[in-house]
Design a protein around this motif. Structure first.
Motif, PDB file in Angstrom:
ATOM      1  N   GLN A   1       0.820  -1.202   0.000  1.00 31.56           N
ATOM      2  CA  GLN A   1       0.000   0.000   0.000  1.00 31.56           C
ATOM      3  C   GLN A   1       0.856   1.255   0.000  1.00 31.56           C
ATOM      4  N   LYS A   2       1.951   1.236   0.739  1.00 29.16           N
ATOM      5  CA  LYS A   2       2.822   2.407   0.840  1.00 29.16           C
ATOM      6  C   LYS A   2       3.665   2.602  -0.427  1.00 29.16           C
ATOM      7  N   PHE A   3       4.056   1.490  -1.074  1.00 28.10           N
ATOM      8  CA  PHE A   3       4.909   1.545  -2.258  1.00 28.10           C
ATOM      9  C   PHE A   3       4.271   0.746  -3.397  1.00 28.10           C
ATOM     10  N   PRO A   4       3.176   1.240  -3.955  1.00 29.54           N
ATOM     11  CA  PRO A   4       2.431   0.459  -4.960  1.00 29.54           C
ATOM     12  C   PRO A   4       3.184   0.204  -6.265  1.00 29.54           C
ATOM     13  N   THR A   5       4.216   0.971  -6.550  1.00 31.30           N
ATOM     14  CA  THR A   5       4.940   0.774  -7.807  1.00 31.30           C
ATOM     15  C   THR A   5       6.084  -0.232  -7.687  1.00 31.30           C
ATOM     16  N   VAL A   6       6.343  -0.725  -6.481  1.00 29.20           N
ATOM     17  CA  VAL A   6       7.411  -1.710  -6.280  1.00 29.20           C
ATOM     18  C   VAL A   6       6.837  -3.116  -6.482  1.00 29.20           C
ATOM     19  N   ALA A   7       7.383  -3.822  -7.440  1.00 28.02           N
ATOM     20  CA  ALA A   7       6.925  -5.184  -7.722  1.00 28.02           C
ATOM     21  C   ALA A   7       7.516  -6.145  -6.695  1.00 28.02           C
ATOM     22  N   VAL A   8       6.684  -6.941  -6.083  1.00 32.37           N
ATOM     23  CA  VAL A   8       7.122  -7.916  -5.086  1.00 32.37           C
ATOM     24  C   VAL A   8       6.553  -9.273  -5.465  1.00 32.37           C
ATOM     25  N   THR A   9       7.417 -10.273  -5.464  1.00 32.65           N
ATOM     26  CA  THR A   9       6.986 -11.642  -5.703  1.00 32.65           C
ATOM     27  C   THR A   9       7.061 -12.378  -4.384  1.00 32.65           C
TER      28      THR A   9
ATOM     29  N   ARG B   1      17.260  -7.306  -9.797  1.00 30.19           N
ATOM     30  CA  ARG B   1      17.976  -6.027  -9.751  1.00 30.19           C
ATOM     31  C   ARG B   1      18.498  -5.744  -8.356  1.00 30.19           C
ATOM     32  N   ALA B   2      17.867  -6.330  -7.343  1.00 30.38           N
ATOM     33  CA  ALA B   2      18.304  -6.172  -5.952  1.00 30.38           C
ATOM     34  C   ALA B   2      17.664  -7.284  -5.125  1.00 30.38           C
ATOM     35  N   ILE B   3      18.296  -7.577  -3.998  1.00 28.38           N
ATOM     36  CA  ILE B   3      17.774  -8.583  -3.068  1.00 28.38           C
ATOM     37  C   ILE B   3      17.648  -7.911  -1.705  1.00 28.38           C
ATOM     38  N   VAL B   4      16.502  -8.075  -1.066  1.00 28.71           N
ATOM     39  CA  VAL B   4      16.287  -7.533   0.266  1.00 28.71           C
ATOM     40  C   VAL B   4      16.050  -8.705   1.203  1.00 28.71           C
ATOM     41  N   VAL B   5      16.876  -8.785   2.252  1.00 33.24           N
ATOM     42  CA  VAL B   5      16.729  -9.839   3.253  1.00 33.24           C
ATOM     43  C   VAL B   5      16.645  -9.197   4.625  1.00 33.24           C
TER      44      VAL B   5
ATOM     45  N   SER C   1      23.687  -9.498  -7.362  1.00 32.10           N
ATOM     46  CA  SER C   1      22.907  -8.262  -7.310  1.00 32.10           C
ATOM     47  C   SER C   1      23.203  -7.524  -6.010  1.00 32.10           C
ATOM     48  N   PRO C   2      22.870  -6.245  -5.951  1.00 31.36           N
ATOM     49  CA  PRO C   2      22.990  -5.537  -4.670  1.00 31.36           C
ATOM     50  C   PRO C   2      22.111  -6.220  -3.619  1.00 31.36           C
ATOM     51  N   VAL C   3      22.600  -6.279  -2.399  1.00 28.62           N
ATOM     52  CA  VAL C   3      21.867  -6.915  -1.302  1.00 28.62           C
ATOM     53  C   VAL C   3      21.643  -5.886  -0.204  1.00 28.62           C
ATOM     54  N   PHE C   4      20.407  -5.738   0.212  1.00 33.18           N
ATOM     55  CA  PHE C   4      20.049  -4.838   1.299  1.00 33.18           C
ATOM     56  C   PHE C   4      19.610  -5.690   2.483  1.00 33.18           C
ATOM     57  N   VAL C   5      20.280  -5.513   3.610  1.00 32.71           N
ATOM     58  CA  VAL C   5      19.936  -6.257   4.818  1.00 32.71           C
ATOM     59  C   VAL C   5      19.240  -5.288   5.755  1.00 32.71           C
ATOM     60  N   VAL C   6      17.999  -5.593   6.088  1.00 34.37           N
ATOM     61  CA  VAL C   6      17.215  -4.704   6.943  1.00 34.37           C
ATOM     62  C   VAL C   6      16.885  -5.399   8.249  1.00 34.37           C
TER      63      VAL C   6
ATOM     64  N   ARG D   1      27.683  -5.547  -1.388  1.00 35.46           N
ATOM     65  CA  ARG D   1      27.998  -5.592  -2.796  1.00 35.46           C
ATOM     66  C   ARG D   1      28.241  -7.034  -3.203  1.00 35.46           C
ATOM     67  N   GLY D   2      27.427  -7.494  -4.123  1.00 31.74           N
ATOM     68  CA  GLY D   2      27.675  -8.789  -4.729  1.00 31.74           C
ATOM     69  C   GLY D   2      28.508  -8.522  -5.979  1.00 31.74           C
ATOM     70  N   ALA D   3      28.826  -9.554  -6.703  1.00 31.65           N
ATOM     71  CA  ALA D   3      29.579  -9.372  -7.950  1.00 31.65           C
ATOM     72  C   ALA D   3      28.724  -8.540  -8.890  1.00 31.65           C
ATOM     73  N   GLY D   4      29.149  -7.344  -9.193  1.00 30.97           N
ATOM     74  CA  GLY D   4      28.389  -6.472 -10.086  1.00 30.97           C
ATOM     75  C   GLY D   4      27.338  -5.655  -9.356  1.00 30.97           C
ATOM     76  N   GLY D   5      27.344  -5.681  -8.025  1.00 28.28           N
ATOM     77  CA  GLY D   5      26.352  -4.918  -7.264  1.00 28.28           C
ATOM     78  C   GLY D   5      26.832  -3.515  -6.924  1.00 28.28           C
ATOM     79  N   LEU D   6      26.059  -2.855  -6.112  1.00 27.59           N
ATOM     80  CA  LEU D   6      26.436  -1.522  -5.650  1.00 27.59           C
ATOM     81  C   LEU D   6      27.389  -1.668  -4.488  1.00 27.59           C
ATOM     82  N   GLY D   7      28.176  -0.655  -4.231  1.00 26.25           N
ATOM     83  CA  GLY D   7      29.095  -0.774  -3.094  1.00 26.25           C
ATOM     84  C   GLY D   7      29.393   0.488  -2.417  1.00 26.25           C
TER      85      GLY D   7
END
Length: 106
Positions: A24-32, A52-56, A82-87, A100-106
């Motif tokens: 509801q807060k982020f309707p344009t973010v696709a989540v599977t 494009r990114a992984i969130v764990v 991919s870039p990994v975000f740990v929350v 930063r994974g191989a080819g991710g952001l750092g």
């Protein structure tokens, strides 16, 4: 309903309930959403191929809570392409980190 089917249904329902406020807060973010059985790190890496990114999440249950990531977060952080975000989980005092994974952001 068999016990395993009932548990799978309960897990899927819980996941939907957790994700709904974010949808509801982020309707344009696709989540599977998918519920899998262990091993979690291997499953996440397989499912995230081409992402494009992984969130764990991290519950901070390591030997030194707040300083050590969980084993799943650690494995994904070090192996992802991919870039990994740990929350942190809600209520945690830690701040989110990214890696930063191989080819991710750092």
């Amino acid at each position: 309903m068999r016990r395993s089917a009932r548990r799978a249904h309960e897990e899927a329902t819980l996941l939907r309930e957790v994700l709904d406020p974010f949808r509801q807060k982020f309707p344009t973010v696709a989540v599977t959403e998918r519920v899998h059985r262990p091993p979690a790190a291997r499953t996440l890496m397989s499912e995230a191929t081409g992402a494009r990114a992984i969130v764990v999440g991290s519950r901070g249950r390591g030997a030194i809570s707040g300083l050590v990531l969980g084993s799943v977060s650690q494995a994904v952080l070090h192996r992802a392409a991919s870039p990994v975000f740990v929350v942190p989980v809600l209520g945690s005092r830690r701040t989110a980190t990214y890696g930063r994974g191989a080819g991710g952001l750092g």
